[in-house]
Design a protein around this motif. Structure first.
Motif: not given
Length: 750
Positions: A178-196
């Motif tokens: 599992i990895e990001p598609f783009l080199e710039e990484g995760i840019q979502s304003e809700l990205s921290g919920n992935m931690i949860d």
């Protein structure tokens, strides 16, 4: 769906036909292990940990994807189910590293918990474990992908909730990762919920890395005050410091998600720039003093400048919109007790005679049930992330969404139409919509619409609203300083009445609703914020204000407050050179999570909270400072033991209905209109001091966008600056409009 009876582990259970088995077991308190299943995400059935024995089925079935039927008999604890679950657990642990002692997920890891019941103390696997290289996916999320068990929760969260497919599975077999598609990484304003949602230690909080174990921290329920939602959170603390923020479930407010701004802004609490001790200015030099000395200096200053001359009308109070309900109430009560009505919190509005007044009459959860939405003047995704999330859910269920904006934004849902219109034309466009609605209904056309041209865009927008059974019109903050802001709000109100639409006013953010509830606006004969700065006031009490960010014209505000004969008492949570320049007294106050109080969200829900930690050093909760200040001024009615008594007083007093101007001006204006926005992670002083938020792509937004024609008119170029902000020339912006998103103080806004 009809009620049916099924049997689970020998007990008869009532359920709805078609429900998934895991939903029933959860409701009945029956333990079924799982990794990939999450109640707010689609079903993947990829981990197979929830296998149970269903009588009549040749093999164990995954509880998360097995719909129930009448008479079904399920065994979750028999030998067949247990053996299947243990076999799956053994395979999951084949490649998992034995690094629990250094893993931040330790103590709250779902894999640890399930392994205790279903794992073995001896591994039969003798081959080499695979290793997956970590990806740098941004300033907020730390990756350790060797720990990943491919549950795909993060992938599904991005695709289904955040609306951006940023993570995915690549490779096959043991090469799957599992990895990001783009080199710039995760840019979502809700990205921290992935931690949860991550059940293991593959995705953890980067600011929290190697800080503490979960069992070492206390969790205190709290409310996030950065926007109009008031998301429910847990503030996790250790030895008097806030160490982490996580979401708290509340389906009617924020469900189980929070925005990154709510999650990571706590970092600012530990910033070296905190104001920690009372200070007074003696002959132009700041001197740290004890609280009693500072408060005595403040009261004597008010007496000398205002009270001794019986000039209470020369005293003004201004407050940030992030203050609590109780702080607003106490400060306005002090002013009114001494005889002044010069009270305001609307610091960013250029013309308060042209201020927006629009009722919000829809619940947050109700947004999911609308069949059409018209969004005007807002980039909801970054400005009100949780409201945008509700709208996205509605869109996925078939809701159509039309947008009127001065600039094209990257929405994370499908738009029915995106209308990029000059700010000077918005009122005329909405007048056309109203006229089209009235014509279709064969209703009387008011005189102010006689000369209005009904364009094709207006007809299309009107038709959508008229044909919808449950529509909402959302007014955003880009319209606040529109030359026809009042008329736009009144037109929206008229359109809503004639199309049976609801309205949602998100033009004023943070705790502005609480300010209005507490009456923190000028009364009869009082001056508003702009009038105060234009008048010759002799003293001010300022509550957590930073002029270069909070005022629409920071230069004028700073100059006025800096007058030699003006006495300024500033209650601030952070140091600021501009504030220090004009103030005579600096009183350090508690910031977010350090004080008790209440937040009132956009639907009028009052949510109270306790302090999670004490304020550092000599800083005190602002409500206590104001209470003591009132006592020293010998004002009656300030005998409060705690903030809940203040809350009770506010809630039991009568609240005046604000009567606003209902006039409508539909004539298009001329000239270039500047829409000035603080960037999403610079909206309040705490966010501005959160290093990880500022390091994100959203945190670094700092641009003055305009199209080529406007740039030529203003004689600026792509490499230049406009009002201290770098220029971006883009045809995504409407003509005669400059859209500014500033993430730092420029001193140039006007």
């Amino acid at each position: 769906m009809a009620d049916i009876e099924i049997e689970i582990d020998g007990n008869v259970v009532n359920a709805k036909a078609g429900e998934m088995l895991i939903t029933v077991t959860d409701r009945e308190g029956i333990s079924v292990p799982r990794f990939c299943y999450h109640k707010k995400l689609s079903i993947a059935a990829s981990c197979r940990m929830c296998l149970v024995d269903v009588e009549g089925a040749p093999k164990p079935q995954p509880a998360c994807s097995t719909p129930i039927a009448d008479g079904m008999k399920i065994h979750t604890q028999n030998e067949k189910a247990k053996a299947s679950q243990k076999a799956v657990m053994e395979f999951l642990l084949i490649n998992h590293p034995l690094d629990c002692p250094i893993c931040d997920q330790g103590g709250e890891c779902e894999l640890q918990d399930v392994a205790m019941d279903y794992g073995s103390d001896v591994s039969r696997f003798t081959e080499g474990k695979r290793i997956v290289a970590d990806s740098d996916i941004g300033a907020l999320i730390q990756t350790d992908m060797t720990r990943c068990i491919h549950c795909t929760r993060c992938v599904r969260f991005g695709a289904e909730v955040a609306g951006i497919m940023e993570m995915g599975g690549t490779g096959r077999g043991e090469d799957l990762k599992i990895e990001p598609f783009l080199e710039e990484g995760i840019q979502s304003e809700l990205s921290g919920n992935m931690i949860d949602v991550c059940p293991v230690g593959a995705l953890t909080s980067k600011p929290f890395r190697y800080e503490l174990r979960s069992w070492q921290m206390n969790a205190v329920s709290n409310i996030a005050r950065h926007d109009l939602v008031g998301s429910n959170i847990y503030t996790q603390t250790y030895k008097g410091k806030v160490k982490r923020i996580v979401a708290k479930d509340n389906d009617s407010v924020n469900e189980t998600w929070i925005s990154d701004r709510d999650r990571f802004s706590y970092e600012g609490l530990a910033h070296e720039n905190r104001l920690l001790a009372p200070q007074i200015k003696v002959e132009g030099t700041w001197k740290e003093v004890e609280w009693d000395v500072a408060l005595d200096f403040a009261t004597r200053g008010l007496a000398n400048n205002v009270f001794n001359a019986r000039q209470a009308d020369k005293l003004g109070a201004l407050a940030s919109n992030t203050a609590t309900l109780e702080e607003f109430h106490l400060l306005q009560k002090i002013l009114r007790e001494v005889g002044s009505e010069n009270i305001d919190h609307r610091l960013n509005v250029k013309d308060l005679n042209n201020a927006i007044s629009l009722e919000s009459n829809i619940k947050l959860a109700g947004l999911e049930g609308v069949d059409h939405a018209l969004v005007i003047g807002s980039n909801l995704r970054l400005e009100q992330p949780m409201i945008n999330h509700r709208l996205r859910k509605a869109n996925l269920s078939g809701t159509s969404i039309d947008v009127i904006n001065a600039m094209a934004f990257d929405f994370n849902y499908q738009l029915n139409s995106e209308n990029i219109i000059s700010p000077n034309q918005i009122a005329a466009t909405l007048a056309g919509v109203l006229k089209s609605v009235l014509q279709s209904a064969h209703a009387q056309i008011p005189a102010y619409l006689d000369d209005v041209e009904v364009t094709d865009v207006a007809v299309q927008l009107a038709t959508q609203l008229s044909d919808s059974d449950n529509s909402v019109i959302i007014l955003g903050e880009h319209v606040v300083n529109n030359p026809q802001a009042l008329s736009i709000a009144n037109l929206i109100s008229q359109i809503a009445q004639n199309t049976n639409s609801t309205t949602l006013n998100v033009s004023a953010s943070a705790n502005s609703t609480a300010a209005n509830l507490a009456g923190f606006v000028p009364g009869k004969g009082g001056l508003d914020a702009n009038a105060m700065l234009a008048a010759d006031l002799k003293a001010y009490i300022l509550l957590d204000i930073y002029p270069q960010y909070d005022f629409h014209n920071s230069i004028q505000a700073t100059e006025t407050l800096s007058n030699d004969d003006t006495f300024v008492i500033s209650l601030n949570s952070f140091k600021d050179d501009v504030v220090a320049g004009y103030s005579d007294v600096l009183l350090p106050i508690a910031s977010f999570y350090e004080t008790s109080g209440s937040h009132v969200n956009v639907e009028g829900l009052v949510q109270s909270f306790a302090a999670a930690v004490n304020a550092p050093s000599d800083a005190k909760p602002a409500w206590k400072v104001l209470k003591v200040l009132a006592d020293l001024l010998e004002l009656p009615g300030f005998h409060y033991a705690d903030s809940t008594q203040v809350t009770s007083e506010v809630m039991h007093q009568s609240h005046k209905q604000h009567v606003h101007d209902e006039s409508i001006d539909v004539k298009a204006k001329r000239g270039v209109n500047v829409i000035w926005q603080k960037s999403p992670y610079a909206v309040d002083v705490l966010s501005r001091h959160a290093a990880s938020l500022q390091a994100t792509k959203i945190g670094q937004i700092n641009s003055a966008s305009m199209n080529k024609a406007t740039a030529k008119k203003l004689e600026v170029t792509q490499d230049g600056e406009y009002l201290g902000v770098p220029v971006v020339v883009s045809e995504a912006v409407a003509n005669n409009c400059v859209f500014v998103n500033a993430n730092h103080s420029t001193g140039g806004q006007s």
